[in-house]
Motif scaffolding. Structure first.
Motif, PDB file in Angstrom:
ATOM      1  N   GLN A  57       0.831  -1.203   0.000  1.00  0.00           N
ATOM      2  CA  GLN A  57       0.000   0.000   0.000  1.00  0.00           C
ATOM      3  C   GLN A  57       0.867   1.254   0.000  1.00  0.00           C
ATOM      4  O   GLN A  57       0.564   2.233  -0.691  1.00  0.00           O
ATOM      5  CB  GLN A  57      -0.929  -0.013   1.214  1.00  0.00           C
ATOM      6  CG  GLN A  57      -1.959   1.107   1.235  1.00  0.00           C
ATOM      7  CD  GLN A  57      -2.885   1.013   2.433  1.00  0.00           C
ATOM      8  OE1 GLN A  57      -2.768   0.114   3.260  1.00  0.00           O
ATOM      9  NE2 GLN A  57      -3.816   1.964   2.537  1.00  0.00           N
ATOM     10  N   PHE A  58       1.970   1.232   0.759  1.00  0.00           N
ATOM     11  CA  PHE A  58       2.846   2.397   0.842  1.00  0.00           C
ATOM     12  C   PHE A  58       3.534   2.680  -0.490  1.00  0.00           C
ATOM     13  O   PHE A  58       3.614   3.838  -0.931  1.00  0.00           O
ATOM     14  CB  PHE A  58       3.893   2.195   1.938  1.00  0.00           C
ATOM     15  CG  PHE A  58       4.861   3.330   2.086  1.00  0.00           C
ATOM     16  CD1 PHE A  58       4.539   4.442   2.851  1.00  0.00           C
ATOM     17  CD2 PHE A  58       6.100   3.307   1.445  1.00  0.00           C
ATOM     18  CE1 PHE A  58       5.426   5.506   2.977  1.00  0.00           C
ATOM     19  CE2 PHE A  58       6.989   4.363   1.562  1.00  0.00           C
ATOM     20  CZ  PHE A  58       6.651   5.464   2.332  1.00  0.00           C
ATOM     21  N   TYR A  59       4.046   1.626  -1.138  1.00  0.00           N
ATOM     22  CA  TYR A  59       4.802   1.804  -2.375  1.00  0.00           C
ATOM     23  C   TYR A  59       3.907   1.769  -3.621  1.00  0.00           C
ATOM     24  O   TYR A  59       4.413   1.886  -4.743  1.00  0.00           O
ATOM     25  CB  TYR A  59       5.879   0.735  -2.494  1.00  0.00           C
ATOM     26  CG  TYR A  59       7.065   0.969  -1.594  1.00  0.00           C
ATOM     27  CD1 TYR A  59       7.956   2.005  -1.825  1.00  0.00           C
ATOM     28  CD2 TYR A  59       7.292   0.148  -0.493  1.00  0.00           C
ATOM     29  CE1 TYR A  59       9.046   2.226  -0.999  1.00  0.00           C
ATOM     30  CE2 TYR A  59       8.387   0.357   0.352  1.00  0.00           C
ATOM     31  CZ  TYR A  59       9.256   1.391   0.087  1.00  0.00           C
ATOM     32  OH  TYR A  59      10.334   1.604   0.919  1.00  0.00           O
ATOM     33  N   GLY A  60       2.606   1.584  -3.436  1.00  0.00           N
ATOM     34  CA  GLY A  60       1.702   1.583  -4.576  1.00  0.00           C
ATOM     35  C   GLY A  60       1.916   0.398  -5.493  1.00  0.00           C
ATOM     36  O   GLY A  60       1.856   0.524  -6.718  1.00  0.00           O
ATOM     37  N   THR A  61       2.177  -0.778  -4.907  1.00  0.00           N
ATOM     38  CA  THR A  61       2.397  -1.980  -5.694  1.00  0.00           C
ATOM     39  C   THR A  61       1.565  -3.115  -5.109  1.00  0.00           C
ATOM     40  O   THR A  61       0.688  -2.879  -4.278  1.00  0.00           O
ATOM     41  CB  THR A  61       3.903  -2.336  -5.716  1.00  0.00           C
ATOM     42  OG1 THR A  61       4.114  -3.471  -6.558  1.00  0.00           O
ATOM     43  CG2 THR A  61       4.425  -2.641  -4.321  1.00  0.00           C
ATOM     44  N   PHE A 194       0.301   1.724   7.145  1.00  0.00           N
ATOM     45  CA  PHE A 194       1.237   1.765   6.017  1.00  0.00           C
ATOM     46  C   PHE A 194       2.134   3.000   6.048  1.00  0.00           C
ATOM     47  O   PHE A 194       3.240   2.994   5.498  1.00  0.00           O
ATOM     48  CB  PHE A 194       0.472   1.683   4.688  1.00  0.00           C
ATOM     49  CG  PHE A 194      -0.222   2.955   4.290  1.00  0.00           C
ATOM     50  CD1 PHE A 194       0.422   3.881   3.464  1.00  0.00           C
ATOM     51  CD2 PHE A 194      -1.501   3.234   4.719  1.00  0.00           C
ATOM     52  CE1 PHE A 194      -0.204   5.053   3.087  1.00  0.00           C
ATOM     53  CE2 PHE A 194      -2.141   4.409   4.348  1.00  0.00           C
ATOM     54  CZ  PHE A 194      -1.491   5.323   3.524  1.00  0.00           C
ATOM     55  N   SER A 195       1.709   4.058   6.714  1.00  0.00           N
ATOM     56  CA  SER A 195       2.514   5.279   6.789  1.00  0.00           C
ATOM     57  C   SER A 195       3.749   5.111   7.677  1.00  0.00           C
ATOM     58  O   SER A 195       4.631   5.980   7.687  1.00  0.00           O
ATOM     59  CB  SER A 195       1.665   6.439   7.311  1.00  0.00           C
ATOM     60  OG  SER A 195       1.191   6.172   8.621  1.00  0.00           O
ATOM     61  N   LYS A 196       3.826   3.998   8.406  1.00  0.00           N
ATOM     62  CA  LYS A 196       4.952   3.739   9.308  1.00  0.00           C
ATOM     63  C   LYS A 196       6.111   2.997   8.617  1.00  0.00           C
ATOM     64  O   LYS A 196       7.107   2.675   9.265  1.00  0.00           O
ATOM     65  CB  LYS A 196       4.488   2.926  10.509  1.00  0.00           C
ATOM     66  CG  LYS A 196       3.419   3.605  11.366  1.00  0.00           C
ATOM     67  CD  LYS A 196       3.957   4.849  12.045  1.00  0.00           C
ATOM     68  CE  LYS A 196       2.904   5.463  12.961  1.00  0.00           C
ATOM     69  NZ  LYS A 196       3.398   6.691  13.628  1.00  0.00           N
ATOM     70  N   SER A 201      12.223   1.437   8.180  1.00  0.00           N
ATOM     71  CA  SER A 201      13.529   1.554   7.522  1.00  0.00           C
ATOM     72  C   SER A 201      14.539   2.248   8.436  1.00  0.00           C
ATOM     73  O   SER A 201      15.705   1.840   8.512  1.00  0.00           O
ATOM     74  CB  SER A 201      13.387   2.321   6.208  1.00  0.00           C
ATOM     75  OG  SER A 201      12.595   1.608   5.278  1.00  0.00           O
ATOM     76  N   ILE A 202      14.109   3.280   9.140  1.00  0.00           N
ATOM     77  CA  ILE A 202      14.985   3.978  10.082  1.00  0.00           C
ATOM     78  C   ILE A 202      15.418   3.051  11.207  1.00  0.00           C
ATOM     79  O   ILE A 202      16.572   3.088  11.653  1.00  0.00           O
ATOM     80  CB  ILE A 202      14.271   5.219  10.656  1.00  0.00           C
ATOM     81  CG1 ILE A 202      14.036   6.255   9.557  1.00  0.00           C
ATOM     82  CG2 ILE A 202      15.075   5.845  11.797  1.00  0.00           C
ATOM     83  CD1 ILE A 202      13.176   7.433   9.992  1.00  0.00           C
ATOM     84  N   PHE A 203      14.492   2.199  11.638  1.00  0.00           N
ATOM     85  CA  PHE A 203      14.758   1.242  12.720  1.00  0.00           C
ATOM     86  C   PHE A 203      15.952   0.350  12.381  1.00  0.00           C
ATOM     87  O   PHE A 203      16.747  -0.008  13.265  1.00  0.00           O
ATOM     88  CB  PHE A 203      13.516   0.394  12.972  1.00  0.00           C
ATOM     89  CG  PHE A 203      13.696  -0.672  14.024  1.00  0.00           C
ATOM     90  CD1 PHE A 203      13.611  -0.363  15.373  1.00  0.00           C
ATOM     91  CD2 PHE A 203      13.948  -1.992  13.651  1.00  0.00           C
ATOM     92  CE1 PHE A 203      13.779  -1.348  16.343  1.00  0.00           C
ATOM     93  CE2 PHE A 203      14.110  -2.976  14.610  1.00  0.00           C
ATOM     94  CZ  PHE A 203      14.025  -2.654  15.962  1.00  0.00           C
ATOM     95  N   TRP A 204      16.096  -0.024  11.104  1.00  0.00           N
ATOM     96  CA  TRP A 204      17.220  -0.872  10.694  1.00  0.00           C
ATOM     97  C   TRP A 204      18.407  -0.062  10.176  1.00  0.00           C
ATOM     98  O   TRP A 204      19.537  -0.557  10.160  1.00  0.00           O
ATOM     99  CB  TRP A 204      16.761  -1.875   9.629  1.00  0.00           C
ATOM    100  CG  TRP A 204      15.934  -2.961  10.220  1.00  0.00           C
ATOM    101  CD1 TRP A 204      14.588  -3.146  10.097  1.00  0.00           C
ATOM    102  CD2 TRP A 204      16.394  -4.008  11.075  1.00  0.00           C
ATOM    103  NE1 TRP A 204      14.180  -4.235  10.817  1.00  0.00           N
ATOM    104  CE2 TRP A 204      15.271  -4.789  11.429  1.00  0.00           C
ATOM    105  CE3 TRP A 204      17.647  -4.372  11.577  1.00  0.00           C
ATOM    106  CZ2 TRP A 204      15.360  -5.897  12.258  1.00  0.00           C
ATOM    107  CZ3 TRP A 204      17.741  -5.471  12.410  1.00  0.00           C
ATOM    108  CH2 TRP A 204      16.608  -6.229  12.739  1.00  0.00           C
ATOM    109  N   CYS A 205      18.158   1.169   9.769  1.00  0.00           N
ATOM    110  CA  CYS A 205      19.244   2.006   9.243  1.00  0.00           C
ATOM    111  C   CYS A 205      20.208   2.422  10.354  1.00  0.00           C
ATOM    112  O   CYS A 205      21.430   2.362  10.177  1.00  0.00           O
ATOM    113  CB  CYS A 205      18.662   3.236   8.556  1.00  0.00           C
ATOM    114  SG  CYS A 205      19.900   4.328   7.821  1.00  0.00           S
ATOM    115  N   ILE A 206      19.674   2.823  11.493  1.00  0.00           N
ATOM    116  CA  ILE A 206      20.516   3.320  12.592  1.00  0.00           C
ATOM    117  C   ILE A 206      21.513   2.268  13.080  1.00  0.00           C
ATOM    118  O   ILE A 206      22.722   2.518  13.125  1.00  0.00           O
ATOM    119  CB  ILE A 206      19.648   3.854  13.748  1.00  0.00           C
ATOM    120  CG1 ILE A 206      18.901   5.114  13.294  1.00  0.00           C
ATOM    121  CG2 ILE A 206      20.504   4.158  14.972  1.00  0.00           C
ATOM    122  CD1 ILE A 206      17.918   5.640  14.319  1.00  0.00           C
TER     123      ILE A 206
END
Length: 338
Positions: A57-61, A194-196, A201-206
């Protein structure tokens, strides 16, 4: 050469058959860093699968578009797998650890930026472009996987005495499924809507970026100044391509290759699609995460206990045969249950 007073040296755990060898305490630092990279990398891989419907839903796919995140990760690994082993074999373990940490951190950072609101607004990125950038970031992180996924035995060989190698390999080997567990459990908790997805991504990026900084700060060499065992001095005695040819002539190795390939393939496909499978049977995301966590946690406990027993009695073949038998029974039970 480091002196005996150095706190990173410990000679008390040398194996009795290796003579007088220096065992360095910083072997545990290298082990921890490789394990952390593995955890972050596998978490990046699986993080979207448990929330595939919301990610779509977030990426429109659609679901197939989200499944591509998992597929392209492994395709990247397969594409450079043999090259990775050759690079590490030729240039040393340190380069492999660095490349693994850099590619993983850069990949998840790119995926994070693709969904960051300030980046999207400033560059006027379309939904399609966000998806493409995220896929490219996932692919880059996938390129980093073989550098750390194939390193556990190398770390054990270069840094640990013979009586600790099975334990060291098990710890680093367990880090990959631990990352999968964290990824499957954390995703439904973070992505309540879906907005989360950017928050995930930030949770795994840090932690990925922090682990890269730890690698730069603490990993300064591929191996200790003094080999921890007699065998560690000759582990590179056979040229890489010669060793590959010899392995492909061994019937036992080819059988193990076939079994492990089937097992890893089925495991990866199952945990990627389990959310969609269970959702079709009216279970929610949290239940699929619990199922994956139970499955992997059982494997971790089994691996820990088996490594301890094998370290004591050295019956590697028996342990492998029992593992294959139990895995086969589990697969049959899984097929029947579905």
């Amino acid at each position: 050469m480091e002196v005996e007073s150095n706190q990173l040296i410990n000679t008390s755990d040398s194996h009795q058959n290796d003579g007088h060898r220096r065992i360095y305490k910083r072997r545990w630092i290298v082990l921890i860093i490789v394990s952390l990279i593995n955890i972050c990398n596998s978490g990046v891989w699986i993080s979207l699968a448990p929330v595939a419907d919301r990610a779509a839903q977030f990426y429109g796919t659609n679901s197939d578009g989200i499944d591509l995140f998992s597929s392209i990760f492994f395709m990247s690994t397969i594409a450079i797998g043999f090259i990775t082993i050759w690079i590490v074999d030729r240039n040393g373990l340190m380069l492999g650890i660095y490349l693994g940490a850099i590619l993983n951190a850069f990949g998840i950072t790119l995926r994070t930026l693709s969904s960051a609101e300030f980046v999207v607004n400033s560059l006027s990125l379309s939904l399609r472009m966000q998806y493409i950038i995220a896929i490219v970031g996932q692919m880059i992180a996938g390129l980093g996987q073989p550098f750390v996924l194939f390193s556990p035995t190398k770390v054990a060989e270069l840094w640990f005495p013979t009586n600790q190698r099975a334990l060291a390999t098990t710890i680093t080997g367990m880090s990959n499924p631990m990352g999968i567990v964290l990824g499957t459990i954390s995703s439904p908790i973070i992505v309540t809507d879906f907005s989360k997805i950017p928050t995930l991504s930030i949770f795994w990026c840090i932690p990925s970026v922090v682990t890269l900084l730890m690698t730069i700060a603490f990993v300064r060499s591929s191996k200790p100044p003094t080999p921890p065992s007699n065998s560690a001095e000759v582990i590179n005695s056979t040229p890489y391509f010669t060793a590959i040819k010899e392995l492909l002539k061994l019937k036992a190795y080819l059988m193990l290759l076939l079994y492990m390939g089937c097992a890893v393939g089925m495991f990866s496909a199952f945990i990627t699609l389990i959310e969609q499978i269970l959702r079709s049977k009216r279970y929610d995301d949290s239940f699929s995460s619990v199922c994956i966590a139970i499955m992997i946690s059982s494997g971790l406990m089994g691996a820990a206990s088996v490594s301890y027993v094998v370290d004591k009695n050295k019956r590697y073949t028996t342990a492998m045969k029992l593992s294959i038998a139990l895995a086969t029974l589990s697969i049959i039970g899984l097929l029947v249950s579905l």
